[in-house]
Motif scaffolding. Structure first.
Motif, mmCIF file in Angstrom:
data_model
loop_
_atom_site.group_PDB
_atom_site.id
_atom_site.type_symbol
_atom_site.label_atom_id
_atom_site.label_comp_id
_atom_site.label_asym_id
_atom_site.label_seq_id
_atom_site.Cartn_x
_atom_site.Cartn_y
_atom_site.Cartn_z
ATOM 1 N N ILE A 197 -7.319 6.238 -2.345
ATOM 2 C CA ILE A 197 -6.089 5.730 -2.236
ATOM 3 C C ILE A 197 -5.546 5.114 -3.787
ATOM 4 O O ILE A 197 -4.480 5.379 -4.168
ATOM 5 C CB ILE A 197 -6.143 4.475 -1.484
ATOM 6 N N ARG A 198 -6.519 4.370 -4.384
ATOM 7 C CA ARG A 198 -6.310 3.975 -5.808
ATOM 8 C C ARG A 198 -5.996 5.281 -6.493
ATOM 9 O O ARG A 198 -5.110 5.273 -7.587
ATOM 10 C CB ARG A 198 -7.449 3.104 -6.305
ATOM 11 N N GLY A 232 -11.125 4.280 0.069
ATOM 12 C CA GLY A 232 -10.223 3.423 -0.973
ATOM 13 C C GLY A 232 -10.037 4.021 -2.183
ATOM 14 O O GLY A 232 -9.127 3.774 -2.897
ATOM 15 N N HIS A 238 -9.664 -5.034 1.412
ATOM 16 C CA HIS A 238 -10.353 -5.199 -0.010
ATOM 17 C C HIS A 238 -11.651 -4.391 -0.234
ATOM 18 O O HIS A 238 -11.601 -3.648 -1.256
ATOM 19 C CB HIS A 238 -10.468 -6.541 -0.446
ATOM 20 N N THR A 258 -2.799 6.022 4.423
ATOM 21 C CA THR A 258 -2.388 4.625 3.896
ATOM 22 C C THR A 258 -1.411 4.066 4.891
ATOM 23 O O THR A 258 -1.368 2.888 5.137
ATOM 24 C CB THR A 258 -1.858 4.940 2.619
ATOM 25 N N VAL A 268 -10.746 -0.746 0.008
ATOM 26 C CA VAL A 268 -9.946 -0.281 -1.082
ATOM 27 C C VAL A 268 -10.915 -0.109 -2.416
ATOM 28 O O VAL A 268 -10.907 0.769 -3.267
ATOM 29 C CB VAL A 268 -8.890 -1.150 -1.413
ATOM 30 N N MET A 301 0.880 -1.203 0.049
ATOM 31 C CA MET A 301 -0.177 0.026 -0.135
ATOM 32 C C MET A 301 0.742 1.249 -0.068
ATOM 33 O O MET A 301 0.440 2.129 -0.774
ATOM 34 C CB MET A 301 -0.822 -0.054 1.118
#
Ligand code: ADP
Ligand code: MG
Lengths: 240, 377, 315
Positions: free
Chosen positions: C189-190, C186, C177, C213, C180, C33
């Protein structure tokens, strides 16, 4: 009071001066066109408005408030969105997620408003609806541009910055994109658009600025710029 | 200029005079052991026992009319560190002998360094045969050898407990591997089947390797150190094995073995080179004195104490600070009656001629002596 | 060893491999991450994991001594996990804030943060050694999971401990999961991982996402510390080094930057390791793990689930 007012802006990339004393205003409801050759500072102007590039001096006011010291996300929250050069979608995410991220600034708004925003985008770009669950990286250039515009609109911006929206698009798409820009403007969004394709851009814009080496060298109404010989020679490909 | 020269001359004179004065003042003996690191606890007990013996001698006026000082040498259980520590000891002219070591890997190279300066090394806990088998004149050992300790384990498991199929573990290092080899030899001679396994000291998860032990194995001989052994006995039930585990002296550790196993070591066996001091009338004085100063005796203390006394007795017998003569006098020790109730006689190699090995069993938080095996050497 | 012998012990080894593998995966997520959002290897992550194990150990000791709650896993485990995760999450935030962000905001090269990470790692290890002492600490695993809580299925020994460890690790991975893939955080973060500048243009506070993160990755590492503490039953202040190296290998194996890859890489590594111990030689188990890594990278340079990295993302 202008919606956006830039005064005496200087910006650097390390030792390289990219903006040299730029001043520029955009009134509410306008489409303003930023013209200029390669590396004349058009993209940098947009990045400086958004706080991605920090000005060395000068000021940027949005709705009267100074925003040139705010972090990017705070500027975005105040109602400025960007359709970036080369679109820069999140290629590893779906179209739906890209649009959702566009609405990040409004993520706490009622769901009904988000639904209305999606509907608005689907009515502007029916194709986007068909591609919702596809990865953005797999779309064609034209489709990506639609998603990029849609993503920017999801934030319901008051000012939309568009950096070369017709770049790399097939000619049929170019006209379509400018029709859309005009439509968006008529729905009430103020637009600052950077275009290589000056003739088309000026045909929909109210006013224009011409940059060279980071300086504003000309500014006038779109009609006057279209009529100016000098501009025609320099940017409209008229060699006479 | 003349002033500086004068000062220099005075300083030089002082230095020349001072050295012999110091050398005449005290006799030093070195206590070499891992004083820091994972084996520090056992190592400290060695150093403390040496100090205790020396204090007792000093209380009676020292030796050769001089006070005795202890020079601590920390080998960290690491051969390189051990060699450096031994070189420092050898460089000190006041050192007349040493009590060294609980790990064979460091004891062996350290003894070679000391041999060059004729400094005798008596080890209370280095059990690898090579320690005395190299024919060095300066190495003597008061504990039993692995080739007796491990066979004693085999005798206990096979003759006394009637075990037939034994899984033998070592960690690949000199001492433990030697013990496992000797165990295998003796166990085969006694008619048992032996399966060999090697672990890596310091690993925390031994389940995969324990899982490869056949289900009909009826005992484990673990020639490894206490922390690893504690993990093995804790993790054994996870592979569905419930067999007694026996190990050598390295597991004679109430904290690092019994306590660390959280009860899983209950009923297991450990062989040890020292009888239960509580059960030896002659050892009571030592046990009390040690406990008062340093806490309970838990490992090599009694043997280090014994070794120190043997060394100082030899110094006294020689009557002068002569390293070579002291070295030979230690080797000539015969019928020495020490604190452990057994008489010590060194054979030609420097091993004790009667190898006494004591079998202990884990009961609650303690080791209980269950048998004493005497094997002639 | 005959083929029949191998078949007989294989299932048992798989049980252990999977257990260890899920825990490796949990640690690996922290590496992956952070790499995803900053393109740096947080070498202090192994030590954050170690601190999680120590917090669990300290809490377990306190619970044990105070008798306020029964020593039942349903009570003890959540308390330990929450405690360790809060603590390691906070340490993750501090690490980001003190060791990395100042460097990044001054336009650090790749080397600077890496050195800072190694320094942070040494600092954390020594801090724990000074506070808790250098001695091995014993996890009272079997006072929480009694030795009798085990059963045999078709000759395989399965303990409740193993099931609990693997399921908690799996649940946490599933939870992550979900986070994210399905939440605003999430998505942010992506987005930051893919294009930090564009993420900011979406209105995302990039440094806040980076900090969170770190926090999440560290908290998962801390949880893994508690689980591994129970599993190993003994911990020490330098355990983060080996475990960190394993987890980092797992992250690279699965494709660094890819959360699912980290889980997969952890599982593969755990299984490979326990099989290597069984069939080759325990002394080689780390070597085998790295051989597998090299083989995978030869055929898939970006790791199993990773894409080949574009130049600008290479370390
Ligand atoms: N990231 C960057 N780093 C360094 N120099 C840059 C960067 N981006 C743009 N420049 C330089 O700044 C000047 C203006 O660039 P830009 O604003 O991108 O021009 P335009 O958009 O008009 O083509 C150019 O000289 C360009 O080389
Ligand atoms: Mg540009």
């Amino acid at each position: 009071m202008p919606l956006l007012q830039i005064e005496n802006l200087m910006a650097y990339y390390g030792p390289i001066r990219a903006l040299n004393d730029i001043s520029l205003t955009i009134e509410d409801g306008e489409i303003v066109c930023l013209l200029g050759g390669n590396a004349s500072g058009k993209s940098t102007t947009m990045k400086t408005i958004l706080g991605i590039v920090r000005p060395a001096s000068g000021s940027v006011r949005f709705g009267g408030e100074r925003i040139d010291r705010l972090p990017t996300q705070a500027i975005v929250m105040r109602g400025i969105s960007l359709v970036p050069e080369a679109r820069r979608l999140f290629g590893r995410m779906t179209v739906r997620e890209n649009l959702a991220l566009g609405a990040y600034a409004r993520r706490h708004a009622p769901a009904a408003e988000a639904d209305a925003d999606y509907d608005r985008i689907f009515s502007l770009f029916p194709r986007v609806k068909e591609r919702l669950d596809q990865y953005a990286g797999t779309l064609s250039g034209g489709e990506q541009q639609m998603v990029a515009i849609g993503r920017a609109l999801m934030a319901r911006p008051r000012l939309l910055l568009m950096d070369e929206p017709s770049m790399g698009l097939a000619p049929v798409f170019v006209d379509q994109v400018f029709d859309i820009i005009r439509a968006i403007n008529q729905q009430g969004t103020t637009i600052l658009v950077v275009e290589q394709n000056a003739a088309v851009a000026l045909s929909i814009a109210h006013r224009g600025y011409v940059l060279r080496n980071g300086r504003v060298v000309h500014t006038d109404t779109a009609a006057a710029l279209l009529a100016s010989d000098e501009i025609r020679r320099a940017y409209l490909g008229d060699e006479e | 200029m003349r002033k500086i020269a004068a000062i220099a001359a005075v300083l030089a004179a002082a230095w020349v005079l001072a050295v012999p004065v110091c050398a005449q003042d005290t006799i030093k003996i070195a206590a070499g052991a891992p004083l820091t690191g994972p084996l520090a606890k056992q190592g400290q007990e060695v150093a403390n026992a040496v100090k205790l013996a020396v204090e007792e001698w000093n209380a009676k006026g020292g030796v050769l009319g001089k006070k005795i000082a202890v020079l601590e040498a920390d080998d960290q259980g690491n051969p390189q560190v051990g060699v450096a520590a031994a070189e420092k000891v050898a460089a000190d002219p006041a050192v007349m002998g040493s009590v060294w070591g609980i790990t064979s890997v460091t004891c062996i190279p350290a003894s070679e360094v000391l041999d060059r300066s004729n400094i005798v090394l008596i080890t209370p806990g280095c059990t690898n045969p090579k320690v005395t088998d190299r024919g060095l004149k300066n190495v003597d050992r008061v504990c039993a050898r692995d080739d007796f300790q491990a066979p004693a384990g085999a005798v206990w498991l096979i003759q006394d407990l009637k075990k037939k199929k034994i899984a033998v573990f070592d960690d690949g290092t000199t001492g433990p591997r030697g013990g496992a080899d000797e165990f295998e030899k003796k166990a085969k001679a006694l008619g048992a089947t032996v399966l060999r396994y090697v672990i890596r000291a310091g690993d925390k998860d031994f389940r995969p390797i324990l899982g490869t032990i056949p289900k009909d194995a009826d005992a484990i001989y673990a020639s490894i150190w206490a922390p690893d052994a504690a993990l093995i006995v804790k993790q054994l039930p996870d592979v569905g094995l419930t067999v007694p585990v026996m190990g050598p002296d390295g597991q004679f550790e109430p904290v690092d073995y019994i306590q660390a196993s959280g009860g899983a070591a209950e009923g297991n066996y450990v062989s040890f080179l020292v009888p239960d001091v509580k059960k030896v009338p002659a050892a009571q004085a030592f046990a009390k004195a040690f406990e008062a100063k340093y806490g309970p005796v838990s490992s090599y203390g009694p043997l280090a104490y014994e070794a120190t006394n043997i060394l100082l007795t030899a110094v006294q017998k020689v009557g002068k600070p002569d390293r070579e003569a002291i070295r030979d006098a230690v080797r000539a020790t015969k019928g020495y009656q020490g604190a452990l109730g057994v008489s010590v006689t060194f054979n030609a190699k420097g091993d004790v001629d009667t190898q006494n090995i004591y079998i202990y069993q884990v009961k609650g938080p303690d080791f209980i002596q269950v048998k004493s095996l005497n094997l002639g050497s | 060893m005959t083929f029949a012998d191998i078949l007989a012990i294989l299932p048992q080894q798989l049980v252990f491999g999977i257990t260890l593998g899920t825990a490796y995966g949990l640690i690996a997520i922290g590496y992956t991450m952070v790499y995803g959002v900053l393109f740096m290897i947080n070498f202090a992550h192994g030590d954050v994991f170690m601190i999680g194990a120590y917090v669990g150990w300290a809490l377990l000791g306190m619970l044990f001594a105070s008798h306020v709650v029964p020593m039942h896993p349903m009570i003890v485990l959540p308390l330990l996990l929450v405690g360790a995760m809060v603590m390691t999450g906070a340490i993750g935030l501090l690490l980001e804030r003190l060791a990395y962000r100042p460097l990044y905001q001054r336009g650090a090269t790749r080397l600077g943060p890496l050195i800072s990470a190694v320094g942070a790692s040494i600092f954390l290890q020594n801090a724990v050694m000074l506070i808790a002492g250098a001695r091995e600490k014993v996890y009272m695993t079997y006072s929480v999971f009694p030795r009798t809580w085990r059963f045999a299925v078709a000759g395989i020994n399965v303990s409740v401990l193993v099931i609990v460890i693997a399921s908690i690790a799996l649940l946490m991975m599933l939870g992550l999961h979900w986070l994210v893939q399905r939440t605003w955080l999430g998505r942010s973060i992506r987005a930051v991982a893919e294009d930090r500048e564009m993420a900011a243009v979406m209105g995302i506070d990039v440094w806040r996402v980076v900090a969170l993160t770190f926090c999440i990755g560290s908290a998962l590492g801390g949880a893994a510390g508690v689980l591994i503490g129970f599993y190993y039953t003994q911990i020490n202040f330098y355990m983060g080094y080996a475990a960190g190296l394993k987890a980092f290998t797992a992250a690279v194996l699965g494709g660094i930057g890819n959360v699912r890859g980290a889980m997969l890489g952890g599982l593969i590594l755990g299984i490979v390791e326990s099989l290597a111990v069984t069939f080759i030689n325990p002394a080689f188990k780390d070597v085998i793990a790295f051989v597998v890594l090299i083989l995978v990278l030869m055929f898939r340079p970006g790791g199993i689930l990773g894409e080949a990295l574009p130049d600008w993302k290479r370390v």
